[in-house]
Design a protein around this motif. Structure first.
Motif, short mmCIF file in Angstrom:
data_model
loop_
_atom_site.label_atom_id
_atom_site.label_comp_id
_atom_site.label_asym_id
_atom_site.label_seq_id
_atom_site.Cartn_x
_atom_site.Cartn_y
_atom_site.Cartn_z
N TRP A 107 0.83 -1.21 0.00
CA TRP A 107 0.00 0.00 0.00
C TRP A 107 0.87 1.26 0.00
O TRP A 107 0.64 2.20 -0.76
CB TRP A 107 -0.90 0.00 1.23
CG TRP A 107 -2.13 0.82 1.11
CD1 TRP A 107 -2.28 2.00 0.45
CD2 TRP A 107 -3.42 0.51 1.64
NE1 TRP A 107 -3.56 2.46 0.55
CE2 TRP A 107 -4.28 1.57 1.28
CE3 TRP A 107 -3.91 -0.53 2.42
CZ2 TRP A 107 -5.62 1.59 1.66
CZ3 TRP A 107 -5.24 -0.51 2.79
CH2 TRP A 107 -6.08 0.54 2.42
N LEU A 108 1.88 1.28 0.86
CA LEU A 108 2.76 2.45 0.94
C LEU A 108 3.50 2.68 -0.37
O LEU A 108 3.58 3.82 -0.88
CB LEU A 108 3.77 2.25 2.08
CG LEU A 108 4.81 3.36 2.26
CD1 LEU A 108 4.12 4.69 2.57
CD2 LEU A 108 5.80 3.00 3.35
N TRP A 147 1.06 4.03 -2.92
CA TRP A 147 0.71 5.43 -2.68
C TRP A 147 1.83 6.36 -3.15
O TRP A 147 1.57 7.39 -3.76
CB TRP A 147 0.45 5.63 -1.19
CG TRP A 147 -0.14 6.96 -0.86
CD1 TRP A 147 -1.45 7.30 -0.80
CD2 TRP A 147 0.59 8.16 -0.55
NE1 TRP A 147 -1.61 8.62 -0.48
CE2 TRP A 147 -0.37 9.18 -0.32
CE3 TRP A 147 1.93 8.47 -0.44
CZ2 TRP A 147 -0.01 10.48 0.02
CZ3 TRP A 147 2.30 9.77 -0.12
CH2 TRP A 147 1.33 10.76 0.11
N THR A 152 2.38 5.94 -7.36
CA THR A 152 1.31 6.47 -8.23
C THR A 152 1.34 7.99 -8.25
O THR A 152 0.88 8.60 -9.23
CB THR A 152 -0.07 5.98 -7.77
OG1 THR A 152 -0.23 6.28 -6.37
CG2 THR A 152 -0.23 4.50 -8.01
N GLY A 188 -1.68 10.48 -9.41
CA GLY A 188 -2.28 9.72 -8.33
C GLY A 188 -3.78 9.59 -8.43
O GLY A 188 -4.38 8.78 -7.71
N LEU A 224 -4.11 -4.17 -5.27
CA LEU A 224 -3.12 -3.13 -5.51
C LEU A 224 -2.23 -3.47 -6.70
O LEU A 224 -1.81 -2.58 -7.44
CB LEU A 224 -2.27 -2.91 -4.26
CG LEU A 224 -2.98 -2.23 -3.09
CD1 LEU A 224 -2.10 -2.24 -1.85
CD2 LEU A 224 -3.35 -0.79 -3.46
N TRP A 233 -3.44 2.37 -8.32
CA TRP A 233 -4.00 3.69 -8.00
C TRP A 233 -5.07 3.60 -6.90
O TRP A 233 -5.49 4.61 -6.38
CB TRP A 233 -4.54 4.34 -9.26
CG TRP A 233 -3.44 4.96 -10.06
CD1 TRP A 233 -3.07 6.27 -10.08
CD2 TRP A 233 -2.52 4.28 -10.94
NE1 TRP A 233 -1.98 6.46 -10.89
CE2 TRP A 233 -1.63 5.25 -11.45
CE3 TRP A 233 -2.37 2.96 -11.33
CZ2 TRP A 233 -0.61 4.94 -12.33
CZ3 TRP A 233 -1.35 2.65 -12.22
CH2 TRP A 233 -0.48 3.62 -12.70
N ALA A 260 -4.39 2.68 -4.09
CA ALA A 260 -3.67 3.05 -2.87
C ALA A 260 -4.02 4.46 -2.42
O ALA A 260 -3.86 4.79 -1.24
CB ALA A 260 -2.16 2.92 -3.08
N ARG A 261 -4.47 5.30 -3.35
CA ARG A 261 -4.82 6.68 -3.00
C ARG A 261 -6.33 6.89 -2.89
O ARG A 261 -6.78 8.03 -2.81
CB ARG A 261 -4.24 7.65 -4.04
CG ARG A 261 -2.73 7.78 -3.95
CD ARG A 261 -2.16 8.67 -5.03
NE ARG A 261 -0.75 8.92 -4.79
CZ ARG A 261 -0.25 10.04 -4.31
NH1 ARG A 261 -1.06 11.03 -4.00
NH2 ARG A 261 1.05 10.19 -4.11
N SER A 262 -7.08 5.81 -2.87
CA SER A 262 -8.54 5.90 -2.81
C SER A 262 -9.02 5.84 -1.37
O SER A 262 -8.74 4.86 -0.65
CB SER A 262 -9.17 4.76 -3.62
OG SER A 262 -10.54 4.64 -3.33
N TYR A 263 -9.74 6.87 -0.93
CA TYR A 263 -10.32 6.84 0.41
C TYR A 263 -11.34 5.70 0.53
O TYR A 263 -11.46 5.06 1.56
CB TYR A 263 -11.00 8.17 0.72
CG TYR A 263 -10.05 9.28 1.08
CD1 TYR A 263 -9.36 9.27 2.28
CD2 TYR A 263 -9.84 10.34 0.21
CE1 TYR A 263 -8.49 10.28 2.62
CE2 TYR A 263 -8.96 11.37 0.53
CZ TYR A 263 -8.29 11.34 1.74
OH TYR A 263 -7.42 12.35 2.07
N ALA A 305 -9.53 2.50 1.25
CA ALA A 305 -9.05 2.46 2.63
C ALA A 305 -10.19 2.18 3.60
O ALA A 305 -10.05 1.37 4.53
CB ALA A 305 -8.37 3.79 2.97
#
Length: 833
Positions: free
Chosen positions: A15-16, A19, A22, A205, A364, A369, A371-374, A377
C-alpha cells in the motif's frame, strides 16, 4: 482470539509503495530492482539462518544449559521471523512497483499526452462505466427539461480510441468525462459513445488518467451488451417506482437497495454524512454480505450441499454486482464481502485477516491507484474492524446487556472505530451521534436492502406485487432518513477535531488505548494489582478527554467573542457551489446562491441577513443558482449574465416578481453598496466570445473600508487571461478563487492579484478533486493563504481591529481559525479603460 498478522506487513508495504509511486510514476521503473534485490537478499538470509531451532549435546543436560539453549533458539526464531517479514514486505512492494512501472505508460500514452499538451480537439471513442450525474445546467433553472436548455453530466469511462487529422490511435485510458447531456435517452452504463473533446491530464495519483471535456453532445456508437442492458433497464424501472413513493424515504430507497443515490438531494446527503450514515447508501461489503448471506440461508433451508450453497451465493453476488453497476468500488466491495463471509463461515474470524491482506495485495497489483482511494481504505478498514473487533466488543458489551443487543451495537461500533482515523482526513470532525445513529438506523438497512431488491427484481414480471413490496421497503427507508435528519439537527452533531497527519495519529493512538483498556484483561492471574500499562493508558485517556472537553468549552466561548462583529466578507459552507456575502454595516451583497435553498437559508440565518441589497448571479450552473428560492423576495438589485434560453429568462422574471431590479451586467458597470464601491470586470459587453457559461462568469470587485476583493465565478484560464488584458483588476486583498479550485487557472492573474486570502468555496468529497494541487501551488507561490469551506466551514474575513492593515480570518471549524494575516494596502478599485 488469536489474530494472524503474518501478511499484514506485506499489505501495508504494498500500500505504501503504491501510494508513493502512483504520485510519482516516473520513479516506478527505478524502484523495482532495489525492492526485488532486497526481497531476494532477505530470503537468502532466511534460508541461511535455517536449521534446527534447538540443539543440545547429549540426552540429558544441566538445567542451566537447557535454559540457555532455549534463549538462543528463541533469538534464532525471532531473527528468522523478522527476516521472513522483511522478505514478504519487500516482495509486496516490488510487485506493486512493477505494476506501476508497467501500467503508468499505458494509462497516459503519447497520443493522449500530446493532444492534451496542444489543447487540441480530438474525437474520442469511449465506454461509459458509471451513471451520468448532472453537474450543471446551462440555463437550467429548476433542472433539465423545458426551454431548450442543455445540461452537462459527469461520468467515468475508458477511452478506446483517439482520432485526429485522419489518424486513429487505439488506447485504454481511464477518464472522467464532462459532456453535454444527449438530447435523446440518457447514457447507460456500457454504452460506447463518440465525443469530440479536449483532453487534460489528471492530477498524479488520481484514479482517472485524464479529464475529457466534450465539445458537442456525445453520439452513441454501440448499445450496452445484453447483461448490462438488462441491469440498466431494471435500475430505471426501480428508480421510477421509488420516485412515486413519498418524502425522503422514496429518495433514499434506491440508494439502500442498489446504491443509486441520484435522487438523494443535498440536504438529505448532508444529513446522512453528519450522522455517519452515508455508508448505507454506498454499495459496500455490507450490502454484498447481506445479499449473499440471505442466499446462503435460503440454500440452507432448501438443504443444499455446501458446494451448491457456495456456488449459488457466488452467482447471486455476481448478479448483484451487475445490477448495482460493476464499478471498481463495487467489485472491491464484493471481494471484501467474500472475505468476511469466508471467515465467518469457517468460524475463524481472526484467520480472515491473512485472506484480507492477500486480497489487498492482489487489488493493488491489479490497480495500484487504489492506494490513493479513500473508499478503498475505508472498505479495508471496515472489513478488518468487523473481523477483529466485532466479536470481542460484543462479548465485552454482553456483560452489561443482552447478547443480541451487544452484537447489534458491536458491529457499527467496530466499523466506526476502525474507519475513524481515515474519516478525520476527509473531515476533521468527530460524529458525536454516529454510533447511536447507526444503532437506530443500522438494523433497518438490511431490511430495506432485501425487501427493496425483491421488489426491484419483480418489477418486470409482477409490477403490482412489486409496488406493494416497495411500499413495505419504504418504511425502513423513511425511518433511516428520519434518524439522519434528527441526528444532524441535534446540537454538536459534528465536533471539531485536529486535521491532517497529527489528527490521524491522535485518533489512532487514543482509539488503540481505549480498545486496549476495554478488551485487555484487567489483572494478571494471581495478582490483585492493576497492570501499570492500564493505569498509564487510563491516565492518557482521562487527560486527553478532559483537555478536549475544556478546549470545546473554551473554544465555544472564545469563538463567540472572536467572531468579528465588523466582518466584510463571508463564504457560506454550502457544499460544492458558491454563495459569498459582502457586507457594509447593514447592506449586503450576495455573489451566487449555491446549489440548495436550505443550505443558503441556514447560512443567511447564521449571519443574521434578512434583506439582500445586491445579488450577483455569475452564470447559470446549478451549483451557482440552485439555491435561488432562498433569495427570491429578498433582493433589491440583481446583476445577471446574458440569458441563453427561456429558462434563464424565467429565472429573471421570478426575481423581478419578487421585487428585484434585474440588470444584465457587463464590464464597466459600477455602483455602491453602502460605503463600498463595486465594479464589473467581466464579461465584455458586445464581445462575440466568452459571454455565457463558465467563460462568461460575471466577475465583480468590491473596494472600501480597507478591503479590496474580486470574485472570479467559474472563469477558466483562457477567460482569466482575457480579463487581465482588458480590465487589469490590479492588486486585491481577497480573491474568491475561480471554479472551486479546479486546475484551469491562470498563474499570471493570481500573481497580478497578489491576494492575501483566497476563498475556495468547495464541497467535501466533491468527486472532482477540487481544490487541485495545481491551484493550491499557485496560491502558495504568490503568497495567498487558502481558506477552504470543505475543511474550515463558514469563513469570515474582516479588517483587523488592531490596525496595521492586517486581515482577520474567522472560520467555523476551530481547528483552523481564527487566523490573522498581514498584508500591504491594495490598489484602488478599477483598472484603466
Amino acid at each position: 482470539m488469536t489474530v494472524d498478522l503474518r501478511l499484514a506487513g506485506a499489505a501495508a508495504a504494498a500500500w505504501l509503495v503504491g501510494w508513493l509511486l502512483t504520485g510519482a510514476p516516473d520513479w516506478a521503473a527505478g524502484s523495482r530492482l532495489p525492492l526485488w534485490t532486497a526481497a531476494g537478499a532477505a530470503l537468502a538470509l532466511v534460508v541461511t539462518a535455517g536449521g534446527p531451532r534447538s540443539r543440545t549435546a547429549g540426552t540429558r543436560v544441566a538445567s542451566a544449559r537447557r535454559v540457555s539453549a532455549r534463549r538462543v533458539s528463541a533469538r534464532k526464531v525471532s531473527v528468522r521471523t523478522v527476516l521472513a517479514q522483511l522478505t514478504v514486505c519487500c516482495a509486496g512492494g516490488a510487485l506493486v512497483a512493477s505494476a506501476v512501472a508497467v501500467a503508468a505508460p499505458a494509462r497516459l500514452p503519447a497520443e493522449v499526452r500530446d493532444a492534451a499538451a496542444r489543447h487540441a480537439v480530438v474525437t474520442a471513442t469511449l465506454t461509459v462505466w458509471s451513471r451520468p450525474v448532472e453537474t450543471a445546467s446551462f440555463g437550467g433553472f429548476g433542472g433539465a427539461g423545458g426551454g431548450g436548455g442543455s445540461s452537462r453530466v459527469r461520468f467515468t469511462g475508458t477511452i478506446g480510441s483517439v482520432s485526429q487529422g485522419g489518424r486513429t490511435a487505439w488506447v485504454s485510458v481511464p477518464v472522467v468525462v464532462f459532456a453535454e447531456a444527449p438530447a435523446g435517452p440518457a447514457l447507460q452504463i456500457g454504452t460506447v459513445i463518440r465525443l469530440p473533446a479536449r483532453l487534460r491530464p489528471a492530477e498524479p495519483g488520481d484514479a482517472a488518467a485524464a479529464l475529457v471535456f466534450g465539445r458537442d453532445p456525445p453520439a452513441v456508437v454501440a448499445a450496452p451488451p445484453w447483461w448490462l442492458a438488462w441491469a440498466n433497464d431494471l435500475r430505471a424501472r426501480f428508480a421510477d417506482a421509488a420516485g412515486r413513493l413519498p418524502g425522503e424515504g422514496g429518495d433514499l430507497l434506491p440508494g439502500l437497495a442498489i446504491g443509486d443515490t441520484s435522487a438523494v438531494g443535498p440536504a438529505l446527503d448532508g444529513a446522512m454524512k453528519s450522522s455517519s450514515l452515508s455508508h448505507l447508501t454506498a454499495v459496500s461489503g455490507a450490502n454484498c454480505a447481506v445479499v449473499t448471506a440471505g442466499m446462503l440461508l435460503l440454500a440452507g433451508y432448501l438443504r443444499l450441499r455446501r458446494l451448491a450453497r457456495l456456488a449459488l451465493a457466488l452467482v447471486t453476488l455476481a448478479g448483484f454486482v451487475v445490477l448495482v453497476t460493476p464499478e471498481p468500488s463495487v467489485l472491491r466491495a464484493a471481494l471484501m464481502a467474500t472475505v468476511l463471509l469466508f471467515s465467518i463461515a469457517t468460524g475463524r474470524r481472526g484467520r480472515g485477516l491473512p485472506l484480507l491482506a492477500l486480497v489487498v495485495i492482489g487489488l493493488l497489483v491489479f490497480d495500484p491507484w487504489l492506494a490513493r482511494s479513500y473508499g478503498f481504505a475505508l472498505s479495508v478498514l471496515a472489513t478488518g474492524g468487523l473481523l477483529v473487533l466485532a466479536g470481542p466488543l460484543g462479548r465485552v458489551l454482553g456483560r452489561w446487556m443482552p447478547a443480541w443487543l451487544a452484537g447489534v451495537i458491536a458491529i457499527p461500533l467496530a466499523a466506526q472505530l476502525a474507519c475513524q482515523p481515515v474519516l478525520v482526513l476527509l473531515s476533521p470532525t468527530l460524529p458525536l451521534y454516529g454510533v447511536p445513529a447507526n444503532l437506530l438506523a443500522g438494523p433497518a438497512a438490511p431490511v430495506a436492502t432485501v425487501i427493496g431488491l425483491i421488489g426491484c427484481l419483480l418489477l418486470p414480471w409482477l409490477p403490482g406485487v412489486a409496488w406493494g413490496i416497495l411500499q413495505l421497503a419504504w418504511l425502513p427507508s423513511a425511518w433511516i432518513a428520519a434518524v439522519a435528519g434528527t441526528c444532524a439537527a441535534l446540537p454538536g452533531s459534528r465536533l471539531p477535531w485536529l486535521g491532517g497527519a497529527f489528527g490521524v495519529a491522535a485518533t489512532a493512538v487514543l482509539t488503540l488505548l481505549a480498545l486496549a483498556l476495554l478488551l485487555g484483561s484487567a489483572r494478571r492471574p494471581g495478582s490483585t494489582r492493576l497492570p501499570g500499562w492500564r493505569i498509564v493508558a487510563a491516565a492518557v485517556l482521562i487527560v486527553a478527554g478532559g483537555g478536549y472537553a475544556g478546549s470545546l468549552i473554551g473554544a465555544g466561548l472564545g469563538r463567540a467573542v472572536a467572531f468579528p462583529a465588523d466582518w466584510q466578507i463571508a463564504a457560506c459552507d454550502i457544499g460544492q457551489g458558491d454563495a459569498v456575502v459582502v457586507r457594509d454595516r447593514e447592506r449586503y451583497a450576495l455573489v451566487d446562491v449555491g446549489p440548495d435553498p436550505a443550505l443558503l437559508t441556514s447560512c443567511l440565518h447564521t449571519l443574521g441577513i434578512e434583506r439582500i441589497d445586491l445579488l450577483v448571479l455569475t452564470h447559470y450552473d446549478m451549483d451557482h443558482i440552485g439555491g435561488i428560492e432562498a433569495a427570491i423576495g429578498r433582493v433589491g438589485t440583481a446583476l445577471v449574465g446574458i440569458p441563453e434560453n427561456a429558462q434563464d429568462e424565467h429565472l429573471h422574471a421570478r426575481l423581478a416578481e419578487g421585487g428585484a431590479d434585474v440588470r444584465i451586467a457587463a464590464r464597466g458597470d459600477r455602483g455602491t453598496l453602502g460605503g463600498l464601491r463595486w465594479e464589473i470586470f467581466w464579461p465584455v459587453r458586445g464581445s462575440p466570445v466568452m459571454q455565457t457559461g463558465n467563460p462568461g462568469s460575471v466577475t465583480i470587485g468590491f473596494d472600501g473600508r480597507g478591503i479590496r476583493s474580486i470574485f472570479l465565478g467559474d472563469l477558466g484560464e483562457e477567460a482569466q487571461d482575457a480579463l487581465s488584458r482588458v480590465s487589469e483588476p490590479g492588486r486585491v486583498d481577497v480573491v474568491k478563487v475561480a471554479h472551486h479550485g479546479s486546475r484551469d487557472q491562470s498563474l499570471d492573474l493570481y500573481a497580478d492579484l497578489r491576494a492575501t486570502v483566497g476563498l475556495i468555496s468547495v464541497g467535501a468529497d466533491n468527486g472532482y478533486g477540487h481544490p487541485t494541487d495545481r491551484l493550491l501551488d499557485i496560491l502558495a507561490s504568490v503568497g495567498t493563504v487558502a481558506v477552504r469551506t470543505d475543511r474550515q466551514g463558514l469563513a469570515v474575513v474582516a479588517l483587523d481591529p488592531g490596525g496595521h492593515g492586517a486581515l482577520t480570518v474567522w472560520t467555523e471549524n476551530a481547528a483552523t481559525g481564527p487566523a490573522r494575516t498581514g498584508r500591504s494596502p491594495a490598489a484602488p478599485v478599477g483598472g484603466p479603460g
